[in-house]
Design an enzyme around this catalytic site. Structure first.
Site, PDB file in Angstrom:
ATOM      1  N   GLU A 265       6.306   2.711   0.343  1.00  0.00           N
ATOM      2  CA  GLU A 265       5.652   3.799  -0.400  1.00  0.00           C
ATOM      3  C   GLU A 265       5.278   4.894   0.575  1.00  0.00           C
ATOM      4  O   GLU A 265       4.792   4.611   1.669  1.00  0.00           O
ATOM      5  CB  GLU A 265       4.386   3.245  -1.090  1.00  0.00           C
TER       6      GLU A 265
ATOM      7  N   GLU B 199      -2.794  12.777  -1.247  1.00  0.00           N
ATOM      8  CA  GLU B 199      -3.719  11.898  -1.959  1.00  0.00           C
ATOM      9  C   GLU B 199      -5.122  12.432  -1.718  1.00  0.00           C
ATOM     10  O   GLU B 199      -5.533  12.631  -0.577  1.00  0.00           O
ATOM     11  CB  GLU B 199      -3.585  10.472  -1.398  1.00  0.00           C
TER      12      GLU B 199
END
Ligand SMILES: *[C@@H]1O[C@H](CO)[C@@H](O)[C@H](O)[C@H]1NC(C)=O
Ligand SMILES: *[C@@H]1O[C@H](CO)[C@@H](O)[C@H](O)[C@H]1NC(C)=O
Ligand SMILES: *[C@@H]1O[C@H](CO)[C@@H](O)[C@H](O)[C@H]1NC(C)=O
Ligand SMILES: *[C@@H]1O[C@H](CO)[C@@H](O)[C@H](O)[C@H]1NC(C)=O
Length: 376
Positions: A141, A146
């Protein structure tokens, strides 16, 4: 033109790392304009992965509830959290998670041009990628962007399976804040780096009209660049048919192959936009109380819906580039910027020997150019 063998060898050694790191990627796929949403799948299920207090809507709900749509005035895509409903206990608030139908292999680079990203207490937005067809985290990933709650800056990083032995070693990056270096780590915490650009998240990001995130997914390593809108390099435009990474400067985050065998730790990546609430990252008290008060669900999710007025993505375009020559050929049908989203990139095959050739070919070319210079 006959140079002693050792001089040639030294030249090759000097030039090799440079020619592997800078690469030119050709456009293969654009997500933009009126058809942006056609090339993504809606999650259509409550958040059972990040454990957020949201129901991720279906495509039909996204349209009917105006949570996922293309703004006709700007042609930009809006993905948002419901900010009009008072949610009763113990229900969840509606939000959006979309995953690209197409996955992108090692040897790809993607640009995301974003004007506004979600922020606020209980809000956990991300633009990331993972291998949809593999058991997580076996396919790896990549978290490009974020944010959490009202934290001043964003973060980025990788999550891989322990057996891949992936860690961040000797990065060349702008960030001065490395949180963790083991890309597996306790509870899959990953190898995370704080985006130290003060405009990388929240109100500051929005005031600058956002900017551009670039993710390079290469055999030589993974790199992430972030530029505020006013700082976007001239080589990075929606119409660009190729991107030469030597024009991008030093990335904000960098995970070189020396610490992480990219082909072992990663499989082709599906791109994802999510906005969830609370969940594993925003809810824990030690994180929540850093920038917000009260309890994540009780005092935010089921209280004033206007707390979510800023919980939306406003996306201009996402464009994917590749070093794979067979993927490049299809770019001829993908190049018209404004109309976007043709499906030419489906020709993208995963032929590793093609990619290797591209990397290796550039070495002799540069070496012979250097030798020519020395002959003067
Ligand atoms: C588009 O612009 C017009 C005129 O300014 C405005 O009335 C309308 O609400 C806008 N539409 C959206 C979806 O923002
Ligand atoms: C990373 O480190 C910074 C600086 O210490 C801190 O503010 C931030 O909360 C950390 N991120 C995480 C996810 O722990
Ligand atoms: C909800 O958020 C949007 C921005 O995404 C804002 O324009 C609107 O005024 C907010 N409030 C309501 C009640 O829709
Ligand atoms: C991969 O590319 C090489 C060299 O162009 C070619 O010989 C080989 O047949 C290709 N393999 C596949 C599976 O397409």
């Amino acid at each position: 033109m006959v140079l002693p063998r050792f001089i040639t060898a030294v030249l090759v050694l000097l030039i090799l790392p440079l020619s592997i790191q800078a690469a030119t990627y050709n456009a293969i796929k654009e997500y933009s304009g009126a058809t942006f949403l056609d090339d993504w799948d809606f999650y259509g299920h409550y958040d059972d992965k990040m454990n957020g207090d949201v129901n991720f809507v279906t495509a039909a709900q996204g349209v009917s509830e105006k949570l996922a749509y293309v703004d006709p005035n700007t042609s930009r895509t809006i993905l948002k959290v419901d900010n009009t409903t008072t949610v009763p206990y113990p229900e969840k608030r509606n939000a959006v998670r979309i995953t690209s139908k197409q996955s992108h292999e090692v040897g790809s680079l993607w640009v995301a041009d974003i004007y506004h990203a979600p922020y606020g207490c209980s809000v956990w937005p991300a633009f990331w990628s993972f291998a949809q067809d593999a058991a997580w985290p076996a396919g790896g990933e990549i978290d490009t962007f974020e944010g959490v709650n009202l934290h001043p800056t964003a973060q980025m990083g990788l999550h891989t399976e322990g057996s891949a032995g992936c860690s961040q070693i000797n990065p060349t990056q702008l960030s001065t804040l490395v949180n963790t270096t083991d890309c597996a780590g306790t509870n899959n915490a990953g190898c995370m780096v704080t985006n130290t650009n003060p405009n990388s998240y929240g109100a500051a990001f929005a005031q600058q009209q956002g900017g551009v995130f670039i993710t390079e997914f290469a055999e030589s390593g993974i790199s992430i660049w972030f530029y505020s809108r006013k700082d976007i390099p001239s080589s990075v435009t929606q119409g660009a048919t190729s991107i030469d990474t030597s024009t991008l400067g030093t990335p904000m985050g960098n995970w070189p192959a020396a610490g992480c065998d990219i082909n072992k730790a990663f499989q082709p990546q599906n791109l994802v936009f999510t906005v969830t609430l609370c969940g594993d990252f925003a809810r824990p008290e030690n994180i929540f109380t850093q920038t917000c008060t009260g309890k994540c669900y009780d005092d935010w999710v089921i209280k004033d819906p206007s707390s979510y007025d800023n919980a939306y993505f406003d996306i201009s375009y996402v464009k994917v580039f590749s070093t794979n020559p067979s993927a490049t050929q299809s770019s001829a049908t993908t190049s018209s910027g404004a109309t976007g989203t043709q499906t030419g990139a489906q020709a993208s095959s995963s032929n590793r020997s093609d990619k290797l050739k591209v990397t290796l070919l550039s070495v002799p070319v540069v070496v012979s150019a250097m030798l020519d210079l020395l002959m003067l």
